[in-house]
Scaffold this active site. Structure first.
Site, short mmCIF file in Angstrom:
data_model
loop_
_atom_site.label_atom_id
_atom_site.label_comp_id
_atom_site.label_asym_id
_atom_site.label_seq_id
_atom_site.Cartn_x
_atom_site.Cartn_y
_atom_site.Cartn_z
N SER A 11 -35.25 -35.37 -37.20
CA SER A 11 -33.82 -35.64 -37.00
C SER A 11 -33.24 -36.46 -38.15
O SER A 11 -33.96 -37.16 -38.87
CB SER A 11 -33.61 -36.40 -35.69
OG SER A 11 -34.17 -35.68 -34.63
N1 SAM Z 1 -38.90 -36.82 -32.83
C1 SAM Z 1 -39.25 -35.88 -33.86
C2 SAM Z 1 -39.47 -36.52 -35.19
O1 SAM Z 1 -39.35 -37.74 -35.31
O2 SAM Z 1 -39.78 -35.77 -36.13
C3 SAM Z 1 -38.25 -34.75 -33.97
C4 SAM Z 1 -38.40 -33.81 -32.88
S1 SAM Z 1 -37.78 -32.19 -33.07
C5 SAM Z 1 -36.06 -32.44 -33.20
C6 SAM Z 1 -38.06 -31.68 -31.38
C7 SAM Z 1 -39.51 -31.54 -31.02
O3 SAM Z 1 -39.60 -31.38 -29.61
C8 SAM Z 1 -40.16 -30.33 -31.64
O4 SAM Z 1 -41.30 -30.70 -32.35
C9 SAM Z 1 -40.52 -29.47 -30.43
O5 SAM Z 1 -41.69 -28.70 -30.58
C10 SAM Z 1 -40.67 -30.52 -29.36
N2 SAM Z 1 -40.58 -30.03 -27.97
C11 SAM Z 1 -39.75 -29.08 -27.47
N3 SAM Z 1 -39.97 -28.94 -26.15
C12 SAM Z 1 -40.97 -29.81 -25.82
C13 SAM Z 1 -41.63 -30.12 -24.61
N4 SAM Z 1 -41.34 -29.52 -23.45
N5 SAM Z 1 -42.61 -31.05 -24.65
C14 SAM Z 1 -42.93 -31.68 -25.81
N6 SAM Z 1 -42.33 -31.42 -26.98
C15 SAM Z 1 -41.35 -30.51 -26.99
#
Ligand code: SAM
Length: 209
Positions: free
Chosen positions: A60
């Site tokens: 993000s």
């Molecule tokens: N917080 C992260 C960082 O600091 O880089 C950015 C996260 S990215 C915007 C969203 C993440 O949520 C992705 O890696 C995606 O695979 C994960 N995601 C989506 N659905 C999920 C779920 N049900 N459980 C865990 N992770 C999930």
């Protein structure tokens, strides 16, 4: 060079936009964001934007990481859950501001990459699985932060909050959401809406499946 870029990021993107808590700014000054992006993109790591990290996912925008962290109102003694480890950067920031951080990622390859990077952060515990169901083993939490967009705040996550605990989550459509902040008051939940954001979709049972 990276230290200078990091200081500029903190001043121009975070402090100048009104987030001024000293511990928050110190966390962003101390965590090397360039280590959490793909090697070939390191020089762009301190830009005012999200960046691809592979598998269709993103790290993000620094300001959004800061805003969501600020909304958790951490004092340093909390147990926090992050849903959506992604690059691991948000978890590293949280590790500077809370006692214990659990972070869960749906995509095993991203989880593995982040686990290696987060070895230097001993109060961060990485998990793989469907974080829309939370991580019951370490519940209840003082704070839960979801870094992917949900159709609504999952009740399973709300139920894993302590009394007084806060859930910060983007809620809305897959392309466009509002940040919501939910606070547990015993068996009741209050919520307020914050700014609009654009996150990748939350998958799994409490997400878009
Ligand atoms: N917080 C992260 C960082 O600091 O880089 C950015 C996260 S990215 C915007 C969203 C993440 O949520 C992705 O890696 C995606 O695979 C994960 N995601 C989506 N659905 C999920 C779920 N049900 N459980 C865990 N992770 C999930």
């Amino acid at each position: 060079m990276f230290e200078t870029l990091r200081k500029q990021m903190v001043e121009k993107q975070i402090r100048a936009r009104g987030l001024t808590a000293p511990q928050l700014l110190a966390a962003f000054e101390s965590v090397p964001r360039h280590c959490f992006v793909p090697d070939e993109d390191r020089s762009a790591a301190y830009g005012d934007n999200p960046m691809p990290i592979g598998f269709g996912q993103t790290i993000s925008q620094p300001y959004v990481v800061a805003l969501m962290t600020d909304l958790l109102q951490l004092r340093g003694d909390e147990i926090v859950l992050e849903v959506g480890t992604g690059s691991g950067y948000q978890a590293a920031i949280l590790s500077r501001l809370a006692k214990e951080v659990h972070t869960i990622e749906f995509i095993p390859q991203l989880a593995e990459r982040a686990r290696k990077l987060l070895q230097d952060y001993p109060n961060v515990f990485c998990h793989v699985g469907d974080g829309s169901l939370g991580w019951p083993d370490a519940a209840p939490y003082d704070g839960i932060i979801v870094t992917a967009a949900a159709p609504k705040a999952p009740q399973t996550l709300l139920d894993q909050l302590k009394d007084g605990g806060r859930l910060v989550i983007p809620v809305g459509m897959t392309q466009f959401q509002f940040l919501e902040v939910w606070t547990r008051r015993e068996a009741e939940f209050e919520y307020e809406r914050n700014v609009n954001v654009a996150f990748v979709p939350l998958r799994g049972q409490g997400g878009w499946n």
